[in-house]
Design an enzyme around this catalytic site. Structure first.
Site, PDB file in Angstrom:
ATOM      1  N   PRO A 194       0.798  -1.237   0.000  1.00 50.69           N
ATOM      2  CA  PRO A 194       0.000   0.000   0.000  1.00 50.69           C
ATOM      3  C   PRO A 194       0.828   1.283   0.000  1.00 50.69           C
ATOM      4  O   PRO A 194       0.365   2.305  -0.482  1.00 50.69           O
ATOM      5  CB  PRO A 194      -0.811  -0.099   1.301  1.00 50.69           C
ATOM      6  CG  PRO A 194      -0.076  -1.083   2.162  1.00 50.69           C
ATOM      7  CD  PRO A 194       0.552  -2.048   1.195  1.00 50.69           C
ATOM      8  N   ASN A 195       2.030   1.277   0.551  1.00 53.97           N
ATOM      9  CA  ASN A 195       2.769   2.526   0.683  1.00 53.97           C
ATOM     10  C   ASN A 195       3.829   2.730  -0.392  1.00 53.97           C
ATOM     11  O   ASN A 195       4.664   3.614  -0.262  1.00 53.97           O
ATOM     12  CB  ASN A 195       3.458   2.614   2.051  1.00 53.97           C
ATOM     13  CG  ASN A 195       2.443   2.815   3.152  1.00 53.97           C
ATOM     14  OD1 ASN A 195       2.214   1.934   3.946  1.00 53.97           O
ATOM     15  ND2 ASN A 195       1.821   3.971   3.169  1.00 53.97           N
ATOM     16  N   HIS A 416      18.314  17.704  -3.695  1.00 61.79           N
ATOM     17  CA  HIS A 416      17.856  17.573  -5.080  1.00 61.79           C
ATOM     18  C   HIS A 416      16.911  16.381  -5.193  1.00 61.79           C
ATOM     19  O   HIS A 416      17.353  15.246  -5.327  1.00 61.79           O
ATOM     20  CB  HIS A 416      19.048  17.342  -6.023  1.00 61.79           C
ATOM     21  CG  HIS A 416      19.998  18.498  -6.112  1.00 61.79           C
ATOM     22  ND1 HIS A 416      21.288  18.345  -6.556  1.00 61.79           N
ATOM     23  CD2 HIS A 416      19.843  19.819  -5.830  1.00 61.79           C
ATOM     24  CE1 HIS A 416      21.895  19.548  -6.545  1.00 61.79           C
ATOM     25  NE2 HIS A 416      21.042  20.448  -6.097  1.00 61.79           N
ATOM     26  N   GLU A 510      11.282   7.676   8.119  1.00 65.23           N
ATOM     27  CA  GLU A 510      10.101   8.371   7.592  1.00 65.23           C
ATOM     28  C   GLU A 510       8.853   7.486   7.563  1.00 65.23           C
ATOM     29  O   GLU A 510       7.741   7.969   7.692  1.00 65.23           O
ATOM     30  CB  GLU A 510      10.397   8.917   6.193  1.00 65.23           C
ATOM     31  CG  GLU A 510      10.694   7.827   5.180  1.00 65.23           C
ATOM     32  CD  GLU A 510      11.274   8.388   3.864  1.00 65.23           C
ATOM     33  OE1 GLU A 510      12.096   9.302   3.921  1.00 65.23           O
ATOM     34  OE2 GLU A 510      10.892   7.876   2.799  1.00 65.23           O
TER      35      GLU A 510
HETATM   36  C1  NOJ Z   1      11.901  10.399   0.039  1.00 63.06           C
HETATM   37  C2  NOJ Z   1      13.096  10.508   0.901  1.00 63.06           C
HETATM   38  O1  NOJ Z   1      13.411   9.254   1.461  1.00 63.06           O
HETATM   39  C3  NOJ Z   1      12.815  11.519   1.975  1.00 63.06           C
HETATM   40  O2  NOJ Z   1      13.877  11.580   2.883  1.00 63.06           O
HETATM   41  C4  NOJ Z   1      12.552  12.855   1.345  1.00 63.06           C
HETATM   42  O3  NOJ Z   1      12.158  13.767   2.341  1.00 63.06           O
HETATM   43  C5  NOJ Z   1      11.439  12.760   0.311  1.00 63.06           C
HETATM   44  N1  NOJ Z   1      11.660  11.680  -0.579  1.00 63.06           N
HETATM   45  C6  NOJ Z   1      11.328  14.037  -0.501  1.00 63.06           C
HETATM   46  O4  NOJ Z   1      12.454  14.179  -1.305  1.00 63.06           O
HETATM   47 CA    CA Z   2      12.473   6.956   0.763  1.00 62.00          CA
END
Ligand code: NOJ
Ligand code: CA
Length: 704
Positions: A194-195, A416, A510
């Site tokens: 799902p993610n 970036h 995250e």
């Molecule tokens: C995924 C990355 O893992 C995360 O660290 C980042 O904040 C976001 N993409 C946005 O670039």
């Molecule tokens: Ca990531």
């Protein structure tokens, strides 16, 4: 007549001198041996033995091409040679300062018996901590360019081991690890997570590093080293015969796995071998197989701790975009966008993080969402040409932020996000890095969220492997170090290009902020330490103190205790370590002292004890200071960590500060129960530390 020809052919084959029918090389300590010979069909095969037991049963090797028959059967050995590799090299930054590279190499030169008599060389290496092999196709007539349709490297196991695996996804490594017998691996069942915005799992295959434990306690890890101008390798699993087979990531655009020019060699196929789990973490096999440093002095990059405008976006407090919205349904047109009113990367906010970093021994500040393009990010297929890596949003004064940071002894880490449109990034590489160079910035975090454009390419295929490499090589020219998210896996190339400082390539912190599957479970990192971490440094971004994410994310939390968050600065290796939580969540917290103090660059590393998926305790000596730091983490089960300080130099007193779980701590019910004890210790001292469910401890040992 016909019979006569056959008889003659038979006699000719019989008369051909067979050179060294079975060739064996051993590791310097003699415990590991690799044998090479040819099957009756003429197919090359190898086997591996460890302490006189078969680890890998005779397994065949071969390559398939689009425009030529396969190189497999019908080969003959035309020569073999051996050499010893014995050197010590220096890591400019790393888990240890000096690395011993000691092994024996066997080169086998093969030629087809029949016309056109094509040649193939195989290299085998035996080290004390594992083995490796690679294919080499020498330059030869009619084979200037080769289109590789498949590599058939077989690994036949002698039993059904316990394994820790993630699916062989061609696009992403961000899966939870599964612990099953090899015979129970079912990668297909992991499709449609799902993610995951992009994921492609075509086979019952696993990604590497792939870790397993045999019934006698021997641990094996299958991976690759020096992935250069080739496709990443997954391993197809035969659950009945316990056999693994290389399965390269492909390209739907081209319909092949790799296109190469001769002379050419594949990456090394590696098996790390250790009598116990601990030995896997200190194995440097993968880096040893890569070429020495090609970019020279990298002292312009300094290992560092950092904070940044990052977690607040993942918690939904602020936005990456200045105007517009990342919610597709209410997206207004570019040029007619309304400010979100929640933009994170403002000059004032950046200064807040800089002040916090400067006051707390953090040398870097990451700022995400500073540049034009975010307003058109998630959910759009026309991402090509959207991100601009030199133009800041109007509320972000980049030169001023950089100047302010410098005045406080802090450096901005550039960001970036390519949105997986690598051609757009490629076009701007030089201008983007010139801007960084003009500002005196030496590190960038890159990102590749989404499906790769052009369609038909995958994150781990040859085309992207070459893109990631071009980024590294271009960055090196501008004295820039790269921390890639959604990367290609690490294959030891930080030795060759020490501006590859860290990467994601796993379910990082995250996921705890937004995943809908409960976040990373308590055992996550005690598996990561023995799997993903063998591919090199991890930008995991530890340090969440507001474990329950209140009030921002009522349905999410971090599934560890606070003490485990501290332990991760030692357990998870990276030369850049984020203190990822909001500055206000660190204010007044006694536990934060550990993050201020902990080192990021190591003279040596000792794995005190550990078991895959259960727990691990690691001690590291900081370079230049002689201070030591110890981290221990456990899974959902509580444990006592029992260890002595015999790694400390004798007759030296250290001030020891222990940050540990309280007696009633628990990752879910009571994650913040942190206790801190301080005392003086020497190498004679012994610790018994309680680690709560999902908990751990961090110990700083500061030399007096
Ligand atoms: C995924 C990355 O893992 C995360 O660290 C980042 O904040 C976001 N993409 C946005 O670039
Ligand atoms: Ca990531």
């Amino acid at each position: 007549m016909r019979f006569g020809v056959i008889l003659l052919a038979f006699l000719l084959t019989q008369c051909q001198p067979e050179i060294a029918p079975k060739t064996t090389i051993s590791s310097p300590d003699g415990n590991i041996s690799i044998s090479f010979d040819l099957q009756p069909s003429g197919a090359p095969q190898y086997g591996v033995r460890y302490h006189q037991k078969d680890l890998i049963l005779p397994s065949t090797l071969g390559l398939e091409f689009r425009d030529h028959p396969a190189l497999h059967d019908g080969m003959t050995v035309i020569g073999t040679s051996e050499r010893e590799i014995n050197e010590t090299w220096e890591m400019p930054w790393g888990e240890q300062h000096l690395v011993e590279n000691h092994g024996n190499e066997l080169k086998v030169e093969l030629k087809e018996k029949n016309e056109p008599g094509r040649m193939l060389n195989l290299y085998f290496r035996a080290y004390n901590d594992g083995i490796a092999f690679r294919y080499e196709i020498p330059k030869q007539e009619g084979m200037d360019t080769l289109i590789i349709m498949d590599e058939n490297s077989q690994f036949r196991l002698n039993e059904d081991p316990l394994t820790w695996w993630i699916p062989g996804d061609w696009d992403i490594y961000e899966h939870l690890y599964n612990e099953t017998k090899l015979s129970k691996i079912n990668a297909i069942a992991k499709r449609n997570h799902p993610n995951l915005a992009q994921t492609y799992i075509p086979e019952n295959a696993v990604n590497t590093p792939f870790t397993m434990r045999l019934s006698d306690g021997t641990h094996l890890v299958f991976h690759e080293a020096d992935l250069t101008n080739y496709a990443g390798m997954t391993l197809k699993v035969d659950t009945t015969s316990h056999e693994l087979m290389s399965e390269l990531v492909g390209s739907d655009r081209f319909g092949w796995k790799a296109k190469v020019a001769t002379p050419f060699h594949t990456p090394w196929r590696t098996i790390q071998i250790s009598p116990n789990a601990e030995g896997l973490i200190t194995s440097r096999l993968i880096e040893n197989l890569c070429e020495p440093n090609k970019i020279g002095d990298v002292s312009w990059f300094k290992p560092m701790k950092y904070d940044g405008i990052w977690w607040e976006m993942h918690l939904g407090i602020s936005t990456w975009d200045y105007a517009g919205t990342q919610d597709m349904n209410s997206f207004d047109q570019i040029g007619n966008m309304k400010p979100t009113g929640k933009h994170g990367a403002t000059t004032a906010n950046a200064k807040r993080y800089i002040d916090f970093a400067a006051a707390n021994n953090l040398k870097g500040v990451l700022v995400e969402g500073w540049n034009v393009g975010w307003e058109h990010w998630i959910g759009f297929d026309d991402r090509e040409g959207v991100f601009d890596f030199v133009t800041p949003y109007p509320d972000y004064d980049l030169p001023e932020v950089v100047r302010y940071a410098k005045s406080k002894g802090v450096e901005i880490i550039m960001h970036h996000e390519t949105s997986a449109a690598p051609r757009t990034y490629d076009h701007q590489l030089d201008t983007a890095y010139q801007l960084m160079q003009s500002l005196g910035l030496h590190s960038v975090k890159t990102g590749y969220v989404g499906k790769i454009i052009p369609k038909g390419e995958y994150h781990h295929g040859q085309w992207m492997v070459n893109h990631y490499r071009k980024v590294i090589e271009t960055a090196a020219k501008y004295q820039i170090a790269v921390d890639a998210h959604e990367p290609i896996k690490g294959t030891g190339l930080r030795r060759t290009y020490p501006n590859i400082i860290s990467r994601e390539g796993l379910r990082g912190q995250e996921w705890n902020a937004w995943s809908t599957d409960g976040g990373n479970p308590p055992q996550h990192l005690s598996i990561i330490a023995f799997t993903r971490m063998l591919a090199g440094p991890i930008d995991f971004t530890p340090g969440v103190f507001n474990i329950k994410l209140n009030p921002y994310k009522p349905n999410n939390q971090v599934n560890t205790t606070l003490a485990q968050q501290l332990a991760l600065y030692v357990v998870i290796y990276s030369p850049i370590q984020m203190a990822c939580d909001l500055p206000e969540n660190y204010e007044g917290q006694p536990g934060f002292q550990f993050i201020r103090d902990v080192g990021v660059d190591w003279e040596q590393t000792r794995v005190i004890k550990g078991d895959v998926g259960d727990y691990v305790i690691i001690a590291r000596e900081e370079r230049g200071t002689g201070n030591w730091f110890v981290g221990g983490i456990t899974d959902e089960n509580f444990r006592d960590a029992l260890f002595d300080l015999d790694f400390l130099p004798p007759n030296t007193t250290f001030t020891a500060t222990l940050y540990h779980d309280g007696p009633d701590a628990d990752w879910d019910k009571n994650p913040l129960a942190l206790e801190i004890d301080k005392k003086e210790v020497t190498s004679e001292d012994v610790y018994t530390v309680y680690m709560a469910p999902g908990g751990g401890f961090a110990l700083s040992l500061i030399k007096q």
